[in-house]
Design a protein around this motif. Sequence first.
Motif, PDB file in Angstrom:
ATOM      1  N   ILE A  99       0.843  -1.238   0.028  1.00 11.44           N
ATOM      2  CA  ILE A  99       0.078   0.039   0.031  1.00 11.44           C
ATOM      3  C   ILE A  99       0.878   1.125   0.085  1.00 11.44           C
ATOM      4  N   ALA A 100       0.980   2.118  -1.027  1.00 10.56           N
ATOM      5  CA  ALA A 100       1.622   3.103  -1.194  1.00 10.56           C
ATOM      6  C   ALA A 100       0.984   4.332  -0.418  1.00 10.56           C
ATOM      7  N   ILE A 101       1.696   5.300   0.215  1.00 11.64           N
ATOM      8  CA  ILE A 101       1.145   6.393   0.952  1.00 11.64           C
ATOM      9  C   ILE A 101       1.910   7.487   0.471  1.00 11.64           C
ATOM     10  N   ALA A 102       1.301   8.598   0.304  1.00 13.09           N
ATOM     11  CA  ALA A 102       1.882  10.114  -0.208  1.00 13.09           C
ATOM     12  C   ALA A 102       2.888  10.375   0.900  1.00 13.09           C
ATOM     13  N   GLU A 103       3.953  11.046   0.454  1.00 16.49           N
ATOM     14  CA  GLU A 103       5.089  11.518   1.170  1.00 16.49           C
ATOM     15  C   GLU A 103       4.481  12.566   2.248  1.00 16.49           C
ATOM     16  N   THR A 104       5.172  12.860   3.341  1.00 16.19           N
ATOM     17  CA  THR A 104       4.759  13.899   4.305  1.00 16.19           C
ATOM     18  C   THR A 104       5.863  14.620   4.687  1.00 16.19           C
TER      19      THR A 104
END
Length: 309
Positions: free
Chosen positions: A146-151
Amino acid sequence: MKRKVVIITILMTLILLAGNLLATTNLIAKTSSSVNELEEGQEVTITLRFDEYQQIQEGLNAYQATLEYNKEIFEEVKQEDFQCLNDWEKLQYNQATGEFVAIKKVGSTEPEDIVSITLRTKPVVKATTTEIKIKDIVTSEGERDIAIAETKATINIIEEQTEKPEEPKPEKITSTKYTIAGGYVERILPNTTVAQFKENVTLENVTTEPQIVFTDHEGMPLAEDGIVTTGTQIKVGKTLQYTLVVIGDTDSDGEITINDMAELKLHIIEKELLEGIKLKAADVDNDGEVTINDLAQMKLILIDLLKLE
């Protein structure tokens, strides 16, 4: 026809593969920082959090991410600068690439903080704005990636505001009655006491006690009722020192007498020349030179026909 089937099969395979590798969910990553401003040598703690778990059913069991920061501003981050939170464990960090990975025995099903990272500014940094990013974040329930956008967290680097001590103001002595210049206080009237002298001077930025110390031409202290003479020394505060010159007082007794006239006569005929403070005292008429007029004025003062003011 056969070619069409092959192309469709490949496309479907790629779509399924992409879906398996990088599934899309509402899951997001958030960062928070312990401070928003840093000076040189200070620390900030960045906390990474997973949120929006609506589509997470089985629970997250592992994650991977990359830490990115400005190495000209921050010291090198090491393994010990990471702290796992809420039962996330066995974190491993690759200092060369910035990648880190951790697991959780019981899958995470609710929003929570997962790791904190402490960064320290270098001893010398310039004022700027910098970002600490956590990117390439991937997690899993055990079925697919599951890819998550950077923060990221934005930090303001400020230069240390060291207050410079206020420069001490210079000590100063002034007078509307006397001439003060070149280390001398001149044009003092004969028979002037220490107390009277003080009344005719103004001091600035002098904090010592006493503010003025008087010593006679032999180095002995003078009391308030003592008579100042040609050659009396005064020390003002911590930094100033002057020699006093009394009008007509060439023999340093504080008054004009027959003896002063005798010394002035010998000087005029160049038999015994006056020098230094004696010569300054002999300039009774204050014209910058010693002449017969000074002798004449001295005589008039002695017989009370001329009053000095």
